[in-house]
Design an enzyme around this catalytic site. Sequence first.
Site, PDB file in Angstrom:
ATOM      1  N   ASP A   1       0.709  -0.961  -0.199  1.00  0.00           N
ATOM      2  CA  ASP A   1      -0.487   0.083   0.183  1.00  0.00           C
ATOM      3  C   ASP A   1       0.430   1.354  -0.071  1.00  0.00           C
ATOM      4  OD1 ASP A   1       0.883  -0.210   2.572  1.00  0.00           O
ATOM      5  OD2 ASP A   1      -0.669   0.242   3.490  1.00  0.00           O
TER       6      ASP A   1
ATOM      7  N   CYS B   1       6.056   2.036   3.135  1.00  0.00           N
ATOM      8  CA  CYS B   1       7.224   1.420   3.428  1.00  0.00           C
ATOM      9  C   CYS B   1       7.797   0.637   4.906  1.00  0.00           C
ATOM     10  CB  CYS B   1       8.594   1.958   2.884  1.00  0.00           C
ATOM     11  SG  CYS B   1       8.031   2.016   1.476  1.00  0.00           S
TER      12      CYS B   1
ATOM     13  N   HIS C   1      10.075  -2.145  -3.224  1.00  0.00           N
ATOM     14  CA  HIS C   1       9.099  -2.713  -2.526  1.00  0.00           C
ATOM     15  C   HIS C   1      10.242  -2.709  -0.928  1.00  0.00           C
ATOM     16  CE1 HIS C   1       5.683  -3.995  -0.347  1.00  0.00           C
ATOM     17  NE2 HIS C   1       6.351  -5.153  -0.911  1.00  0.00           N
TER      18      HIS C   1
END
Length: 348
Positions: A33, A36, A198
């Site tokens: 989302d 992090c 990510h």
Amino acid sequence: MAIATQVSLEQANRLNWWTGVCQRLWPLSTSGDGNCLHAASLAMWGFHDRLLTLRKALHAFLSSSPRREALWRRWRRQQSLLNAQAGLVYTEVEWRQEWNAIVNMASTEPRLRRLSVASDHSGDVSGGDIYESLEEIHVLALAHVLRRPIIVVADTVLKDMNGEALAPIPFGGIYLPLECSASECHHSPLLLAYDGGHFSALVAMETQAPVSLASAIPLTDSNRELLPIQFSIDPEDREDFGGKMELSYSESIALLKENLDVVRIEEQEGESRNGILGSIGKSVGQKLRLKLSRSNSQRQNNKGGLLCAVLHSEKRHEYLDKMFNNYLHTARIRFQQEQENVIFKTKF
């Protein structure tokens, strides 16, 4: 487990090249989302940062901490070096605008809201917030919030589908809480992996077998080059923002020893340099006799053993076992429900 991240970083020889010497590390699957800090929360406590506790603390630190000016100076110096390579020159107004944007990125306000494709067991679709992704300076700020070093394992270059280099990846390296007293900080680093834009938590697997590999992570890459110590220099009031300042190798080692429990692990003669002995299906359980000795060398010396930071994985919260058991219990229930749904749909 984040299989894609593991495969990507292992193929790039950034992750687990050390598995003939140190324990293998595994990236955990993390919510995508944009927040992090889920990865940091998973690595420390075993659950996502759904309440945005870490993000709130991070934003408050960058907004009002008395140490924020020191981080601003460290960030400006490092960004100045990158700007010089690209031929960019900022005015003072532009520098402050960039910094304000950095602070705002850590806000708990979502960048956008969307309907999530995920649903609960009742079939209701849940809402999902997307947050601003964070940058390297946020990792440094998090190290100060936690009073704990952070090591990010990442590739150095972003490549296209053909393997051609597209852009540098700046996240990898060591982040130290340099504005805090080392005596007041944890010396066991928080480990994160970064791949595909990510972050993932990076953890060792618990085993009941006798530990034969060191619970540690190398502070060098597979070529024995020291990992970058991010934002290592505070230029203070220098007009050139420390553009010509650099840490020597011995100064870097001293800084690491001050903030981490540094050891040199002697590799057995003939042992694979790239960790082949630790690959899946190959001698994972082989007992290796490792000799740990405190690092006293100030010179980069491949014959002096592998420079590592000790991971104090035995110091975990008492409730973690209950959390893990509860998760496994609920996961088993969900699996059984899904199996029953499949059987029901097959019959009808």
